[in-house]
Design a protein around this motif. Structure first.
Motif, short mmCIF file in Angstrom:
data_model
loop_
_atom_site.label_atom_id
_atom_site.label_comp_id
_atom_site.label_asym_id
_atom_site.label_seq_id
_atom_site.Cartn_x
_atom_site.Cartn_y
_atom_site.Cartn_z
N VAL A 113 68.17 59.79 50.60
CA VAL A 113 66.48 59.35 50.48
C VAL A 113 66.20 59.69 48.83
O VAL A 113 66.50 60.86 48.52
CB VAL A 113 65.65 60.05 51.33
N SER A 114 65.80 58.65 48.26
CA SER A 114 65.51 58.85 46.88
C SER A 114 64.20 59.68 46.68
O SER A 114 63.65 59.64 47.34
CB SER A 114 65.59 57.53 46.03
N ALA A 115 64.10 60.04 45.48
CA ALA A 115 62.75 60.73 45.14
C ALA A 115 61.57 60.04 45.33
O ALA A 115 60.56 60.34 45.54
CB ALA A 115 62.84 61.44 43.55
N LYS A 116 61.80 58.70 44.86
CA LYS A 116 60.75 57.53 44.89
C LYS A 116 60.34 57.32 46.15
O LYS A 116 59.13 56.79 46.42
CB LYS A 116 61.08 56.46 44.29
N HIS A 131 59.45 59.95 35.96
CA HIS A 131 60.62 59.41 36.48
C HIS A 131 61.57 59.28 35.46
O HIS A 131 61.19 58.39 34.33
CB HIS A 131 60.50 58.30 37.38
N ILE A 132 62.77 59.92 35.21
CA ILE A 132 63.60 59.70 34.05
C ILE A 132 65.05 59.01 34.57
O ILE A 132 65.32 59.24 35.54
CB ILE A 132 63.95 60.99 33.27
N PRO A 133 65.39 58.05 33.70
CA PRO A 133 66.69 57.67 34.15
C PRO A 133 67.87 58.39 33.94
O PRO A 133 67.85 59.01 33.01
CB PRO A 133 66.87 56.37 33.00
N THR A 134 68.97 58.42 34.68
CA THR A 134 70.11 59.14 34.50
C THR A 134 71.24 58.60 35.47
O THR A 134 71.10 58.42 36.64
CB THR A 134 69.81 60.70 35.08
N GLU A 135 72.56 58.62 34.85
CA GLU A 135 73.64 58.24 35.61
C GLU A 135 73.94 59.32 36.59
O GLU A 135 75.20 58.89 37.16
CB GLU A 135 74.61 57.86 34.57
N GLU A 136 73.55 60.54 36.65
CA GLU A 136 74.00 61.53 37.58
C GLU A 136 72.92 61.43 38.85
O GLU A 136 73.48 62.24 39.76
CB GLU A 136 73.63 62.95 36.94
N PHE A 139 70.82 56.80 42.75
CA PHE A 139 69.50 55.85 42.60
C PHE A 139 69.17 55.69 41.22
O PHE A 139 68.05 55.06 40.80
CB PHE A 139 68.42 56.66 43.24
N GLU A 140 69.90 56.01 40.10
CA GLU A 140 69.68 56.03 38.56
C GLU A 140 68.46 56.63 38.02
O GLU A 140 68.36 56.64 36.65
CB GLU A 140 69.67 54.48 38.36
N THR A 141 67.61 57.13 38.73
CA THR A 141 66.25 57.79 38.26
C THR A 141 66.23 59.03 39.06
O THR A 141 66.47 59.11 40.19
CB THR A 141 65.24 57.01 38.46
N VAL A 142 65.39 60.13 38.67
CA VAL A 142 65.21 61.17 39.13
C VAL A 142 63.51 61.59 38.87
O VAL A 142 63.34 61.12 37.85
CB VAL A 142 66.00 62.44 38.86
#
Length: 277
Positions: A113-116, A131-136, A139-142
């Motif tokens: 379940v994503s943070a969003k 909300h920042i993008p990351t390849e880690e 869901f591509e964002t955290v």
């Protein structure tokens, strides 16, 4: 003597002579990767690997629910092997905020379940959260917390799980990860307040199960799975299980910040020592 040799060679058999029905019966006791390897041997092994009754034993008991609710298709529109292959891929649903997949070896279900999809106190105020993008993240964002006094994250889920024991984890990271010149870097300048008071994790289900734990957040620069608790789905459950999970640190004597909230992970209890993104 020559006639004897000719008779022996006439009755010589090989793998091509094994009936598909026998091969399919053997497949019933093998894991999916083993079946796929044997299917490369010849036409008989490949044909046997397509049998619906073989793959139905590898699918979870709720596969019809998954095909309908997650894949958006009729459960009878796919053969069982294709159903298994499709469900082993990461499949997003609920507006792309949740992802479900089957473990390729066991056919057991995992869900993220994503943070969003979580209710986060202050998430709409950019003084506190971004909300920042990351390849880690899968869901591509955290959700990244800069600083706040009252920290609370709550999630709810209603899903039809196959019978079994499941563990729930929050995937968190102290520090802001990024890449610079192709290398991973982590800014921990805003990390503070997490070693003063523990974070409280809680879990409850519609079947009356509850769990809670407390710990201080640790290891800046690393993604950590914090165990919330476990729940059990019994064999008689043919309807969605409702789950509520949360984490909070609401001691307002100090601020806390520098935290990435990625997702909540739910998977079979026996997978607890596996590494998931």
């Amino acid at each position: 003597m020559g006639a004897g040799v000719s008779a022996d060679s006439q009755f010589k058999t090989g793998l091509n002579d094994v009936p598909e029905g026998c091969i399919s019966s053997i497949y019933m006791y093998l894991d999916p990767p083993e079946i796929c390897k044997l299917a490369r041997l010849n036409r008989a092994f490949r044909g046997a690997s397509l049998a619906d009754f073989v793959w139905e034993t590898k699918l979870p008991s709720n596969y019809r629910y998954l095909v309908k609710e997650v894949l958006g298709q009729s459960p009878d529109s796919l053969c069982k092997k294709e159903t298994f292959a499709r469900l082993c891929r990461p499949n997003r649903f609920d507006g792309g905020t949740k992802e479900v997949w089957l473990d390729k070896n066991s056919g057991k279900l995992c869900l993220s379940v994503s943070a969003k999809a979580l209710k986060i106190t202050g998430i709409d105020d950019r003084r506190y959260w971004n909300h920042i993008p990351t390849e880690e993240s899968r869901f591509e964002t955290v959700a990244y917390l800069q600083q706040i006094w009252w920290f609370e994250v709550v999630g709810e889920l209603a899903f039809e799980f196959p019978p079994g024991s499941y563990s729930v984890f929050f995937r968190l990271h102290l520090g802001k990860p990024s890449r610079k010149f192709g290398r991973r870097v982590c800014n921990i300048d805003q990390v503070h307040g997490w070693n003063m008071k523990p974070v409280r994790f809680q879990l409850s289900t519609s079947t009356g199960q509850q769990a809670s734990s407390e710990c201080c957040l640790y290891e800046p620069g690393n993604w950590i799975h914090y165990h919330v608790g476990d729940f059990v789905v019994d064999d008689n459950s043919n309807f969605p299980t409702k789950i509520k999970f949360s984490m909070m640190q609401i001691d307002c004597t100090h601020t806390k910040g520098g935290l990435c909230v990625d997702s909540v992970l739910i998977h079979p209890n026996e997978f607890r020592h596996m590494r998931f993104k």
